[in-house]
Structures are given as structure tokens and as C-alpha cells.
Design an enzyme around this catalytic site. Sequence first.
Site, PDB file in Angstrom:
ATOM      1  N   ASN A  99       0.744  -1.166  -0.002  1.00 29.76           N
ATOM      2  CA  ASN A  99      -0.187   0.103  -0.057  1.00 29.76           C
ATOM      3  C   ASN A  99       0.877   1.269  -0.234  1.00 29.76           C
ATOM      4  OD1 ASN A  99       0.401   0.742   2.714  1.00 29.76           O
ATOM      5  ND2 ASN A  99      -0.355  -1.219   3.162  1.00 29.76           N
ATOM      6  N   PHE A 145      -5.079   2.670  14.907  1.00 33.16           N
ATOM      7  CA  PHE A 145      -5.156   3.655  14.138  1.00 33.16           C
ATOM      8  C   PHE A 145      -6.333   3.354  13.091  1.00 33.16           C
ATOM      9  CE2 PHE A 145      -1.746   6.198  15.200  1.00 33.16           C
ATOM     10  CZ  PHE A 145      -1.618   7.254  14.472  1.00 33.16           C
ATOM     11  N   LYS A 154     -14.154   0.198  15.736  1.00 30.20           N
ATOM     12  CA  LYS A 154     -12.727  -0.601  15.544  1.00 30.20           C
ATOM     13  C   LYS A 154     -12.318  -0.576  17.091  1.00 30.20           C
ATOM     14  CE  LYS A 154      -8.610  -0.609  13.096  1.00 30.20           C
ATOM     15  NZ  LYS A 154      -7.831  -0.169  11.874  1.00 30.20           N
ATOM     16  N   LYS A 206     -11.784  -4.313  18.679  1.00 26.04           N
ATOM     17  CA  LYS A 206     -10.488  -4.704  19.178  1.00 26.04           C
ATOM     18  C   LYS A 206      -9.830  -4.409  20.398  1.00 26.04           C
ATOM     19  CE  LYS A 206      -9.935  -4.582  13.931  1.00 26.04           C
ATOM     20  NZ  LYS A 206      -9.021  -4.448  13.095  1.00 26.04           N
TER      21      LYS A 206
END
Length: 405
Positions: free
Chosen positions: A209, A322, A336, A340
Site C-alpha cells: 500500500n 489507527f 474498531k 479490538k
Amino acid sequence: MLQGKRIVLGITGGIAAYKGAALCSKLVQAGAEVHVIMTESATKFITPLTLQTLSRHVVHIDTFDERDPSVVSHIHLADHADLIIVAPATANVIAKLAGGHADDMLSTTLLAATCPIVIAPAMNVHMYEHPAVVINMELLAERGAMFVEPGTGQLACGYVAKGRLAEPEDIVAAVQAWFARGKTLSGKKVLVTAGGTIERLDPVRYLTNDSSGKMGFALAEAAALLGAEVTVVAGRTTASPPGGVRIVRAESAGEMLETVLNLYDEMDIVIKAAAVADYRPVHTYEHKLKKTGERLVLELERTTDILQTLGERKRHQLLVGFAAETGNLETYALDKLNRKKCDLIVANDVSSEDAGFNVDTNAVRIYGPEGLVEDVPLLSKRETAARIMDVVVRRMKTSGGGSAS
């Protein structure tokens, strides 16, 4: 922050030497005592008289021009400096410092220095990206030098690319950040992941990426300035790593997971800023894959979610994730954070021209279990990292030095 600080400013022979005058002026205005060393080449671009007038001190050029018999000038300057700035730093002076060469006033002073050194490179983009220059900068970073990355724009050679000297105000901001550092994370161990991962298809091709590692490296630098012992697990990066931190390379998502888990238990803070691949090829070919038809279908499989794994194994660590999104920032970030088991999530819109990958600025929103904690406007990534670390420090204090969850 600079009041009364003794700063040696080294100016070398690049067209950006003219910016040395503005930098010198800003440092003096901020209260610093500035002593300028110019290379012979630098005097071809800007006169010593200009710097003498701005600094109100004699400008040093020749190693053998000893004006005070009671001292050896380059040793005296090195011994009494709180900080040395080299701006602009040419490829030549970077190579000299990396190789330990001392053949002029600036290089002898740098070699004798025990204080921190800030290097602001400026050169043609191809020179900046040359393997020898990259290796020299990495070596200096490992030794503790701090770099102020060059900007992207019109270069003297006509290119529009990376290599122009950072603006004087950005260099001053970096210097102020150095002197403003506290020791609020003294004794703490911080792990930062940075860059993008590489998932090999064959020996010459891979999936990756656009992550440059700039944000992760800026966070590592900010944590080190706060007194932490910092380890960076870095994938593929194009930015220069910061000085004073340990760099561990991990190419793939699997390698990064293994490396992070091996270090996890001893860490107090973990910041997962790396852009890790969500999928990898099911088959990795030992030899270069040849063309066999008009289409090639790749089968991909999920990689192990590193952040989720860390959340599940979290004990005393403060875990920061992030979320790089292109819309619905708050919804995805909070989801998220909860899924997580993070203590904080730093969310940014990577579709924004000034806040995505491979740029020098960022704008983020920091979320905790209670919702939005701080909305950080568009700033340089170094300033953004400092703001994020401020939130991390506050969260450490309110959680008693461990996890807030």
C-alpha cells in the site's frame, strides 16, 4: 523554550543556504544564542557578514582561523553547544558525518560534539533518494541524530519533487519540541509499528500500500522525546527513521505479527500505526510468474488481525490503534475501538489530499471509549504526533499507568 540555549548553526553549500539567514534570525528572536559555522561552499551563496549581523557573533569558516588563543574553537563550540543544527545539510556533509570525516570547521565541530544534532537535508530528489545517501541518513538516525524532512516543491534544478529545505519555522518548531520535551514517559517502554507490509506473490512482485511510515516514525520520535524507550517495528517505508529509537524490520503481516507478539509483554504502550495488509496471496511462487493468458486470477486469504490479537492479549498495556478511513470516520473508529479492545483509536480520512499517505501533514480525531477525545486540525505529522502523545500521556495518568479498559 529556546531562551538562553546555545545553538550552533551549520550552513553548507546548497542553494538553500539563503534560508539559513531566516533560520538564524528566528532562533535569535526566540531567545537562543546562535553561533554560525559556514562551509567555504556556503559562502558562495550567502555572505558571512549577513549571518554575523543576524547572530551578533563571529561566523566561523576556517578551522585554522583561531581568534581566541585560550581555546580551540571547534572543541569550544562543540563542548558548549546545547544543540547543533545543520541546515541546509548537503549530501556531502551528511556523508562526512556518517563516515567520521573531519576536514573543515563544521565537520570537525560535528565530530567533537556530544550534544544532540538536528539535520535538515536539502538536495536534488535523485541525490536524496540515492542508496548511499539513504544509508548515511539511516546510520546517523541510528546514532541519535534527529532529521527534519525536506519538503516537496520547486527545486533549484527545475524538478518539482522532494528535496527542498524544510521551512525555517518548521525547523524551529522541531528544535522547540526537542527542548520542550519532558520525561513524562521516563522508564516506560513504547512499541510503534510503522509503514506498510509486503505480501509476496513471487520473488519480484508483491502486494502493498501507499504507507510511507512518516506518521509511525513521527510518533516514535515524539515518544522518545518524552523519555520513553522506543522500539519501532517497521515494514516497507520511504521516510527516514528517527534517531534514538530501535528499529526492527518486518516485511510481511505475518512477520510483523510474530515480531510484535515477541515484544508485547514487556511494553507499556503499543501504538499500531502500520498499514498492515488485510489479505495475502494463498500461493507464493518460488520463481517469477510468467504470462500465460489474457487474465490472471489471484486467490487471497485473510491475514491475522494484529490489532485485534493484541487487544485480546492485553494485560497492562495501553493499546492505541489507527483507523485510516475514506468516510464515516466516527462510526468506523468507535466500532474498531470496541471490537479490538483498544484504549484509543486515532482516525484519519486518507482520501483527503493533505492528510493521507505520503504527505507531510495530517488531521486526525482521537477516540476513546467515551467518544471523541480530541480533534486535531491539519498539522505537520511531527506536531500531530506530539498531540497524540499528549493524549496518550493523559490516558496513562488516569489509568494508573496501565490500560484504561
